[in-house]
Design an enzyme around this catalytic site. Structure first.
Site, PDB file in Angstrom:
ATOM      1  N   TYR A 109     -36.091  26.422   7.969  1.00 53.71           N
ATOM      2  CA  TYR A 109     -37.263  26.634   8.825  1.00 53.71           C
ATOM      3  C   TYR A 109     -36.826  27.152  10.194  1.00 53.71           C
ATOM      4  O   TYR A 109     -37.385  28.129  10.707  1.00 53.71           O
ATOM      5  CB  TYR A 109     -38.027  25.322   8.966  1.00 53.71           C
ATOM      6  CG  TYR A 109     -39.266  25.403   9.829  1.00 53.71           C
ATOM      7  CD1 TYR A 109     -40.393  26.079   9.388  1.00 53.71           C
ATOM      8  CD2 TYR A 109     -39.318  24.777  11.068  1.00 53.71           C
ATOM      9  CE1 TYR A 109     -41.540  26.141  10.164  1.00 53.71           C
ATOM     10  CE2 TYR A 109     -40.460  24.837  11.849  1.00 53.71           C
ATOM     11  CZ  TYR A 109     -41.572  25.515  11.393  1.00 53.71           C
ATOM     12  OH  TYR A 109     -42.706  25.580  12.168  1.00 53.71           O
ATOM     13  N   LYS A 113     -37.722  30.827  12.005  1.00 54.99           N
ATOM     14  CA  LYS A 113     -38.350  30.937  13.327  1.00 54.99           C
ATOM     15  C   LYS A 113     -37.432  31.670  14.315  1.00 54.99           C
ATOM     16  O   LYS A 113     -37.908  32.424  15.171  1.00 54.99           O
ATOM     17  CB  LYS A 113     -38.731  29.549  13.856  1.00 54.99           C
ATOM     18  CG  LYS A 113     -39.814  28.853  13.027  1.00 54.99           C
ATOM     19  CD  LYS A 113     -41.105  29.651  12.961  1.00 54.99           C
ATOM     20  CE  LYS A 113     -42.219  28.882  12.268  1.00 54.99           C
ATOM     21  NZ  LYS A 113     -43.492  29.635  12.260  1.00 54.99           N
ATOM     22  N   SER A 145     -51.289  18.446  12.044  1.00 55.66           N
ATOM     23  CA  SER A 145     -51.711  19.419  11.032  1.00 55.66           C
ATOM     24  C   SER A 145     -51.245  18.930   9.666  1.00 55.66           C
ATOM     25  O   SER A 145     -50.662  17.850   9.550  1.00 55.66           O
ATOM     26  CB  SER A 145     -51.105  20.800  11.320  1.00 55.66           C
ATOM     27  OG  SER A 145     -49.729  20.802  10.992  1.00 55.66           O
TER      28      SER A 145
END
Length: 230
Positions: A109, A113, A145
């Protein structure tokens, strides 16, 4: 509270799969046919990761790059062509504080990014003839979220068992508001986070040796918690 003046013609919802890159041109054309122009593109699609590199299949890393990075720049390419014709527009990309720092259990991840940060910072330098086209990178810290429920794990077939408590994270509406303020003011990069994550961003940027020391200490505890299912 003001009533919205938007009508049905002002709203168009299209299903979109970032990994189906062959569909992005048609989706862009559908929006242009409906509205006649695209003022703002907000790149906000992606999945996170929670797994140790040594335990993780390489196809997980491939899937993260396909979705978070290649899917995003594919959609951007089609929309940017239109913005260049108009000589105007904003491309807002939701990166992450993970685009600035490294962190355990999220190597893929973080890599995706970092890739977005490098890409859009480079793209900005290619658009100097178009001062009305803004490239805006938003780097949120933890936000409430469903990102944790949908994380990549050690293999593509496995989902996370424990998504944990979200109460300490920034409320979604606050993150959205700060993102919109950043976009309205054409900020090249905005860190949208509460402390202590924001403080770690500053450390990583200005005192990386201290940041590495701190992250090693924090990371050890985080990995222990992860292994014990916390």
């Amino acid at each position: 509270l003001e009533m919205s003046s938007l009508g049905d013609k002002d709203i168009l919802v299209l299903r979109l799969d970032l990994t189906d890159r062959s569909s992005h041109e048609a989706a862009t054309n559908s929006v242009l046919k409906h509205f006649g122009k695209i003022d703002v593109l907000v790149n906000n699609g992606g999945r996170s990761q929670r797994s140790l590199f040594v335990d993780t299949n390489l196809d997980v890393y491939s899937a993260i790059i396909e979705l978070n990075y290649l899917g995003t720049i594919s959609l951007t390419k089609h929309v940017l062509n239109h913005m260049i014709q108009r000589k105007k527009g904003k491309i807002v990309t939701v990166s992450s504080v993970m685009g600035i720092m490294g962190a355990p259990l999220a190597s893929g991840y973080c890599a995706s990014k970092h890739a977005l940060q490098g890409f859009f910072n480079s793209l900005r330098t290619e658009l100097t003839d178009y001062p009305e086209i803004s490239i805006i990178n938003i780097c949120p810290g933890p936000v409430q979220s469903k990102i944790i429920q949908n994380v990549f794990t050690e293999n593509l077939a496995k989902s996370i068992e424990n998504s944990g408590d979200q109460s300490h994270k920034m409320p979604t509406d606050r993150c959205v508001r700060l993102t919109l303020v950043s976009a309205a003011n054409d900020l090249k990069e905005a860190w949208v986070s509460d402390h202590p994550y924001l403080a770690v961003c500053y450390l990583w940027q200005y005192a990386p040796t201290w940041a590495w020391w701190l992250m090693n200490r924090m990371g050890k505890r985080r990995i222990q918690n992860f292994k014990s299912g916390v």
